[in-house]
Structure formats: structure tokens, C-alpha cells
Design a protein around this motif. Sequence first.
Motif, PDB file in Angstrom:
ATOM      1  N   GLY A  22       0.804  -1.225   0.000  1.00  0.00           N
ATOM      2  CA  GLY A  22       0.000   0.000   0.000  1.00  0.00           C
ATOM      3  C   GLY A  22       0.836   1.274   0.000  1.00  0.00           C
ATOM      4  O   GLY A  22       0.296   2.366  -0.148  1.00  0.00           O
ATOM      5  N   CYS A  24       2.995   1.710  -2.261  1.00  0.00           N
ATOM      6  CA  CYS A  24       3.392   1.815  -3.673  1.00  0.00           C
ATOM      7  C   CYS A  24       2.211   2.294  -4.522  1.00  0.00           C
ATOM      8  O   CYS A  24       1.052   2.063  -4.189  1.00  0.00           O
ATOM      9  CB  CYS A  24       3.889   0.470  -4.177  1.00  0.00           C
ATOM     10  SG  CYS A  24       5.351  -0.085  -3.264  1.00  0.00           S
ATOM     11  N   ASP A  25       2.538   2.929  -5.617  1.00  0.00           N
ATOM     12  CA  ASP A  25       1.529   3.541  -6.478  1.00  0.00           C
ATOM     13  C   ASP A  25       1.300   2.662  -7.712  1.00  0.00           C
ATOM     14  O   ASP A  25       1.871   1.577  -7.816  1.00  0.00           O
ATOM     15  CB  ASP A  25       1.972   4.963  -6.832  1.00  0.00           C
ATOM     16  CG  ASP A  25       3.257   4.999  -7.652  1.00  0.00           C
ATOM     17  OD1 ASP A  25       3.610   3.979  -8.283  1.00  0.00           O
ATOM     18  OD2 ASP A  25       3.899   6.061  -7.679  1.00  0.00           O
ATOM     19  N   ILE A  29       6.037   1.426  -7.578  1.00  0.00           N
ATOM     20  CA  ILE A  29       7.143   1.924  -6.742  1.00  0.00           C
ATOM     21  C   ILE A  29       6.599   2.791  -5.611  1.00  0.00           C
ATOM     22  O   ILE A  29       5.442   3.226  -5.651  1.00  0.00           O
ATOM     23  CB  ILE A  29       8.164   2.726  -7.587  1.00  0.00           C
ATOM     24  CG1 ILE A  29       7.483   3.889  -8.311  1.00  0.00           C
ATOM     25  CG2 ILE A  29       8.860   1.790  -8.580  1.00  0.00           C
ATOM     26  CD1 ILE A  29       8.438   4.762  -9.119  1.00  0.00           C
ATOM     27  N   TRP A  31       5.282   5.504  -3.461  1.00  0.00           N
ATOM     28  CA  TRP A  31       4.725   6.832  -3.718  1.00  0.00           C
ATOM     29  C   TRP A  31       5.465   7.789  -2.787  1.00  0.00           C
ATOM     30  O   TRP A  31       5.506   7.582  -1.583  1.00  0.00           O
ATOM     31  CB  TRP A  31       3.227   6.795  -3.424  1.00  0.00           C
ATOM     32  CG  TRP A  31       2.498   8.034  -3.800  1.00  0.00           C
ATOM     33  CD1 TRP A  31       2.552   8.681  -4.998  1.00  0.00           C
ATOM     34  CD2 TRP A  31       1.591   8.769  -2.989  1.00  0.00           C
ATOM     35  NE1 TRP A  31       1.733   9.783  -4.962  1.00  0.00           N
ATOM     36  CE2 TRP A  31       1.134   9.855  -3.749  1.00  0.00           C
ATOM     37  CE3 TRP A  31       1.125   8.603  -1.678  1.00  0.00           C
ATOM     38  CZ2 TRP A  31       0.244  10.793  -3.241  1.00  0.00           C
ATOM     39  CZ3 TRP A  31       0.233   9.520  -1.181  1.00  0.00           C
ATOM     40  CH2 TRP A  31      -0.205  10.596  -1.960  1.00  0.00           C
TER      41      TRP A  31
ATOM     42  N   PRO B 131      10.874  -3.576 -11.205  1.00  0.00           N
ATOM     43  CA  PRO B 131       9.999  -2.477 -10.776  1.00  0.00           C
ATOM     44  C   PRO B 131      10.599  -1.065 -10.876  1.00  0.00           C
ATOM     45  O   PRO B 131       9.895  -0.106 -10.604  1.00  0.00           O
ATOM     46  CB  PRO B 131       9.657  -2.839  -9.323  1.00  0.00           C
ATOM     47  CG  PRO B 131      10.627  -3.878  -8.904  1.00  0.00           C
ATOM     48  CD  PRO B 131      11.150  -4.528 -10.127  1.00  0.00           C
TER      49      PRO B 131
ATOM     50  N   ARG C  37      -4.435   0.379   7.337  1.00  0.00           N
ATOM     51  CA  ARG C  37      -3.150   0.330   6.664  1.00  0.00           C
ATOM     52  C   ARG C  37      -2.308  -0.830   7.206  1.00  0.00           C
ATOM     53  O   ARG C  37      -1.755  -1.624   6.447  1.00  0.00           O
ATOM     54  CB  ARG C  37      -2.447   1.674   6.916  1.00  0.00           C
ATOM     55  CG  ARG C  37      -1.214   1.916   6.183  1.00  0.00           C
ATOM     56  CD  ARG C  37      -0.915   3.406   6.007  1.00  0.00           C
ATOM     57  NE  ARG C  37      -0.652   4.158   7.199  1.00  0.00           N
ATOM     58  CZ  ARG C  37       0.473   4.120   7.912  1.00  0.00           C
ATOM     59  NH1 ARG C  37       1.453   3.326   7.546  1.00  0.00           N
ATOM     60  NH2 ARG C  37       0.622   4.869   8.978  1.00  0.00           N
ATOM     61  N   ASP C  40      -3.800  -4.301   6.374  1.00  0.00           N
ATOM     62  CA  ASP C  40      -3.524  -4.708   4.998  1.00  0.00           C
ATOM     63  C   ASP C  40      -2.094  -5.224   4.867  1.00  0.00           C
ATOM     64  O   ASP C  40      -1.842  -6.213   4.169  1.00  0.00           O
ATOM     65  CB  ASP C  40      -3.755  -3.534   4.039  1.00  0.00           C
ATOM     66  CG  ASP C  40      -3.743  -3.997   2.591  1.00  0.00           C
ATOM     67  OD1 ASP C  40      -4.598  -4.828   2.248  1.00  0.00           O
ATOM     68  OD2 ASP C  40      -2.866  -3.565   1.816  1.00  0.00           O
TER      69      ASP C  40
ATOM     70  N   PHE D  21      -3.996   9.704  -8.042  1.00  0.00           N
ATOM     71  CA  PHE D  21      -3.010   8.674  -8.399  1.00  0.00           C
ATOM     72  C   PHE D  21      -2.424   8.004  -7.154  1.00  0.00           C
ATOM     73  O   PHE D  21      -2.350   6.780  -7.052  1.00  0.00           O
ATOM     74  CB  PHE D  21      -1.903   9.341  -9.217  1.00  0.00           C
ATOM     75  CG  PHE D  21      -0.836   8.417  -9.725  1.00  0.00           C
ATOM     76  CD1 PHE D  21      -1.062   7.604 -10.828  1.00  0.00           C
ATOM     77  CD2 PHE D  21       0.417   8.377  -9.128  1.00  0.00           C
ATOM     78  CE1 PHE D  21      -0.064   6.759 -11.315  1.00  0.00           C
ATOM     79  CE2 PHE D  21       1.425   7.526  -9.603  1.00  0.00           C
ATOM     80  CZ  PHE D  21       1.170   6.724 -10.700  1.00  0.00           C
ATOM     81  N   GLY D  22      -2.024   8.814  -6.194  1.00  0.00           N
ATOM     82  CA  GLY D  22      -1.378   8.293  -4.983  1.00  0.00           C
ATOM     83  C   GLY D  22      -2.329   7.559  -4.060  1.00  0.00           C
ATOM     84  O   GLY D  22      -1.892   6.940  -3.087  1.00  0.00           O
ATOM     85  N   CYS D  24      -4.045   5.150  -5.185  1.00  0.00           N
ATOM     86  CA  CYS D  24      -4.174   3.832  -5.832  1.00  0.00           C
ATOM     87  C   CYS D  24      -2.916   3.010  -5.598  1.00  0.00           C
ATOM     88  O   CYS D  24      -1.825   3.536  -5.413  1.00  0.00           O
ATOM     89  CB  CYS D  24      -4.429   4.008  -7.322  1.00  0.00           C
ATOM     90  SG  CYS D  24      -5.954   4.920  -7.651  1.00  0.00           S
ATOM     91  N   ASP D  25      -3.090   1.703  -5.634  1.00  0.00           N
ATOM     92  CA  ASP D  25      -2.005   0.776  -5.334  1.00  0.00           C
ATOM     93  C   ASP D  25      -1.447   0.184  -6.625  1.00  0.00           C
ATOM     94  O   ASP D  25      -1.869   0.577  -7.721  1.00  0.00           O
ATOM     95  CB  ASP D  25      -2.526  -0.295  -4.368  1.00  0.00           C
ATOM     96  CG  ASP D  25      -3.616  -1.160  -4.971  1.00  0.00           C
ATOM     97  OD1 ASP D  25      -3.747  -1.240  -6.202  1.00  0.00           O
ATOM     98  OD2 ASP D  25      -4.354  -1.779  -4.188  1.00  0.00           O
ATOM     99  N   PRO D  26      -0.483  -0.722  -6.522  1.00  0.00           N
ATOM    100  CA  PRO D  26       0.103  -1.281  -7.752  1.00  0.00           C
ATOM    101  C   PRO D  26      -0.910  -1.993  -8.653  1.00  0.00           C
ATOM    102  O   PRO D  26      -0.629  -2.192  -9.835  1.00  0.00           O
ATOM    103  CB  PRO D  26       1.172  -2.247  -7.219  1.00  0.00           C
ATOM    104  CG  PRO D  26       1.616  -1.623  -5.937  1.00  0.00           C
ATOM    105  CD  PRO D  26       0.340  -1.087  -5.332  1.00  0.00           C
ATOM    106  N   TRP D  31      -6.479   1.956  -2.932  1.00  0.00           N
ATOM    107  CA  TRP D  31      -6.032   1.127  -1.807  1.00  0.00           C
ATOM    108  C   TRP D  31      -7.033   1.366  -0.681  1.00  0.00           C
ATOM    109  O   TRP D  31      -7.292   2.503  -0.295  1.00  0.00           O
ATOM    110  CB  TRP D  31      -4.620   1.551  -1.422  1.00  0.00           C
ATOM    111  CG  TRP D  31      -3.994   0.689  -0.391  1.00  0.00           C
ATOM    112  CD1 TRP D  31      -3.900  -0.663  -0.387  1.00  0.00           C
ATOM    113  CD2 TRP D  31      -3.336   1.140   0.807  1.00  0.00           C
ATOM    114  NE1 TRP D  31      -3.235  -1.083   0.728  1.00  0.00           N
ATOM    115  CE2 TRP D  31      -2.884  -0.003   1.474  1.00  0.00           C
ATOM    116  CE3 TRP D  31      -3.097   2.401   1.355  1.00  0.00           C
ATOM    117  CZ2 TRP D  31      -2.198   0.072   2.678  1.00  0.00           C
ATOM    118  CZ3 TRP D  31      -2.421   2.468   2.552  1.00  0.00           C
ATOM    119  CH2 TRP D  31      -1.971   1.320   3.206  1.00  0.00           C
TER     120      TRP D  31
END
Lengths: 147, 147, 147, 147
Positions: A22, A24-25, A29, A31, B131, C37, C40, D21-22, D24-26, D31
Motif C-alpha cells: 500500500g 506503492c503507487d 514503486i 509513492w 519495478p 493500513r 492490509d 493517483f497516490g 491507488c495501489d500497484p 487502496w
Amino acid sequence: MSDLIEQKPPRTVTYQVRVEFGDCDPAGIVWFPNFFRWIDAASRHFFEACGVPRWEETTRTLGVIGTPLVDTQARFIKTASYGDHLQIHTAVTEWRGKSFVQSYRVCRGEDLILECQEVRIFASAREDGSPGIRAVLIPPSIRALCD
Amino acid sequence: MSDLIEQKPPRTVTYQVRVEFGDCDPAGIVWFPNFFRWIDAASRHFFEACGVPRWEETTRTLGVIGTPLVDTQARFIKTASYGDHLQIHTAVTEWRGKSFVQSYRVCRGEDLILECQEVRIFASAREDGSPGIRAVLIPPSIRALCD
Amino acid sequence: MSDLIEQKPPRTVTYQVRVEFGDCDPAGIVWFPNFFRWIDAASRHFFEACGVPRWEETTRTLGVIGTPLVDTQARFIKTASYGDHLQIHTAVTEWRGKSFVQSYRVCRGEDLILECQEVRIFASAREDGSPGIRAVLIPPSIRALCD
Amino acid sequence: MSDLIEQKPPRTVTYQVRVEFGDCDPAGIVWFPNFFRWIDAASRHFFEACGVPRWEETTRTLGVIGTPLVDTQARFIKTASYGDHLQIHTAVTEWRGKSFVQSYRVCRGEDLILECQEVRIFASAREDGSPGIRAVLIPPSIRALCD
């Protein structure tokens, strides 16, 4: 002859971070605001490791509610991703009258991931109780613990 | 006579932020990593306002997965707290070969809360699928949208 | 005689959390989304401890991009604050056809801080490449690692 | 004849969210802890829209520092991604002696993304100044504002 005086390197405290999914974006990678989250934790962890008590206690004893940030500079060198274990090496590299410089090297073992340098203050609540803050002189009792 | 040539100020896009209770720390003020969260949103919002498509689409069309940060500098001038409405005024203040400078003024009406200046790149995924990322030349089609 | 069959308690994996200053809100206690967080992270850590590879690898080998949440229930019993060390005890308490139940006890030593029970799925990307997801049958190779 | 008494539906307040954007997760989707971040903001926004003052003020006037969560249940129905605009429709669906039920429908226009139901309390600081909290009776002045 002052250039012959040996300078002791500043005390360095290391804070460990596990990077999580969580953090990572969508590019997979970290965020970047999460690096500042960890750097802030490393900052307080430095003072904790030096024996500085919790901010609730310094609020009562010294009127100090924490060490808010005034200025930061960071250089991002390599990316990190979930599963990585990072080490944040933290030192106070300069003490000034009402502020100090705190420096960080975020590493993954030998790899340097980012470098950051901050100016922070020791802050008190405003006297009128409004939510802002004001800088106070570095408390000598805290500085003595950190050297 | 080049000093007579008028320089158009760079295009500025404003992103609105409401500060929430959970954005604030035990001192009652915004915990600073949240400012970077909002600045990152303002960065992408700038490109969106210029007509740059979502990164999934630029990934397909240009191989560009986003605009990761290489360097940032921020100066924190006033605190903010929940209930505040902030405006982040964002511009690209310099285009370089493989990077660009994006600048932010975070204001609460007339009050300047913080200033930030970043270097970002347009990035592609690594060719080996690992990555990490690599910088690419600024795509002319994106630059043309932003001027 | 089925009630004489001993049931092995489910495998439990413990994830450690240090609560940081920035995890707390103006009331001085953990702001609750941070518990999710950590939960997860504990969820993925459970699979990692069982030997399940990173989601990039399962994406290639099984088409599984992760274990998104379908349903969660949490009961908050005690507060926590910065400086606390928490332990999240995690188990898969039920396997269903296309989903599973993951259960958490967040403790500070002997103190129970919160309990949480989730339904999660193993998900694949949509076939049309849109950003949504779809549930797949529990991969037997993953289930075998977790028992 | 009580079944003839019309029940006024509870007051509903809508909070707007832009997914970034931030957030959201991979996997490219929100998220999930971020949904709880927004729900918490929607909770306070509900009280703000009803005219309840900031928690600093209620701390002074009523000893109430906020409305911490005791229990939550959420059902995730569709995913969301950056660029989405969400509406969180919030109501207090039940008042109890020392707690209340707050209910949320997170929508993207017509699409229901998730439903959440919480039990919250009005809390005071502990009398001994320790960082924990205790539930107080629902302040009638607050309840009167919300109906």
C-alpha cells in the motif's frame, strides 16, 4: 590551527522501514510522500533514542510540543518497492539558535535510495491557544541529550 | 534587445484542498507529509488540466508511466489545520531535456502556507520488467499541450 | 463421531507495528484508517510468511494480482498512541470457493486493541484491460502453502 | 396505528472526493484504507454541515474532543481509480445513549462503490490526562443540530 581540531562525526541513529504494498503507487514503486512519512518517524526516533521524552511530557516540562519542519530538500536516487527493507540513517548535522538541521540517508543495504536535509524548530503552542505554533530557543536539556 | 522580449508567465493551474481532521497530528496542525500528498495531486492535476491523458493511456501511446520526483525543496511558512481551504497554484517553470521543474505555491487565500519546487522526469518502465524506472526525453506531444 | 476429530487451530502469523507520531490525530490517538493500513500489511505479510511470492510473480504465473477486500468488520476496543508497539496476529479462518476469511487481533502485549474480520478474494485484472478486477477460484498452489 | 406515522428519512449530507493517483495501489485501484480516510472526513463534514463547531471549541464548551470509532462494517462493491469523482452520502441512522450509528454510501454517480456502517461515540479526554478517551452521553445541543 583550528583545522587541526578533530571533529567528532555527529551521532547517527538508524530507523528501519519495511516497504508495504500500500506504500506503492500504480507504477509499482513507493509513492514519494511515504518517504516523508518515514523520515518524520526517523526524526522523532532519533530524539527518542537520545532519551528525549514524549512530546506530552516536554509540553508539560518545557512547553515544547514537537519539532515541526521549516524547510526540506530531498534528492531521490533509486526507487524502492514493497518487500524492500530500508534503513534511514539520521543525524543532527547543525544546531542553530532557534532551529537545527537534521540529515537523512535512506538506504537499502548498500544502495542509496534518497538523501534529505531538513531545517526543524522546537515549537510551542501559541500563547492565545490558536492552532498555530512558534519557535523557541533550543532547550539546553534536549541538546545535551543529543550530542 | 532580448530584454525587450516579453516573457509570458507560465501557465498556472490551481488545485483546491480541504484540510481534514485526520490530516492533522497531535499538535493540531497538518502533518507535513500530507502537503506532499496534495502537491503530488496538484502535479498530476496540472497535466490533466492541460489535456494530458491518464498514465495508462500514455503508457500505451508513449511508454510514459508517470512523472516521478527526482528532487524537491519546500519551505514551510505558516501552519494549516482542519477546516482550512487551501489553493495550490502550480506551474511548470522550466523544461529541460529529460526533466522539468514544477513549482507550487500553497495558499490559504492571501496567506502563503508553503512554497515547493520540484524536479520531475517523464518515466518509462525498465525494459527488463523490474519495478524500477528510467527517464525518457520530454515527449513533444505532452510539452505542446502544457505551454 | 465428527465432533471427536481434533481441529488444528489455523496457522497464525504475527506482524509488528510501531505507532508513530504522524499516525495520531489531534486527539493524540491513532487515527483509525491507519489501523487498516497496518491490517492490509499484515494480510500480505501472512502470505509472504507462508511462501507465496510477490504479486508481480503471481500475476505472471497465475494471473493473480493480489487479494482485494470485499467486506470488513472491525471492533475498536482500546486506543493506541505513538511509541506503542503493536502485534497483529493474523490467520485465514475460512477458505471458500472464490473468497476467504482473514482474521486479525491487534494487541499491545496483553491488551486487545481491536479485532477485525475480512472477506477477501484472489483477483485478476479484467480481460479488457480496464482498471477493475474480477475474483478467481482460490489457486490450489497458494492454498497449499497456507495450510 | 403507529405504522401510519410517517418517518422522516434521516438528514443526508454529501461529501465529494476526487480520487488521486497516490490513492491507488500497484493494482491501479484505490487502496482500501483510503476509503476509510474519506469516510472519516465525511463523518466530520456531516457534523460541520449541521452547524457543530470545531472539536477545539466543543472541547472547551462540552468536553467533547471528537467522535472516535467503536465499530465499523464495510462492503466493497466496485473498484475506483484515479480521476474518479465520488460522492459519500452520510447520515446518522440511529442515536443511542452514549453512541450513534453513522451510515455511508460511497457512489460514483449511479454506481454504488461501497457501503459502510459505523458505531461512533462522543469522547472526552481521560480525567487523568493519559492519551486514552472515554464515551460521554450524546450532548443534547449537538443532537438538536443534527436532526
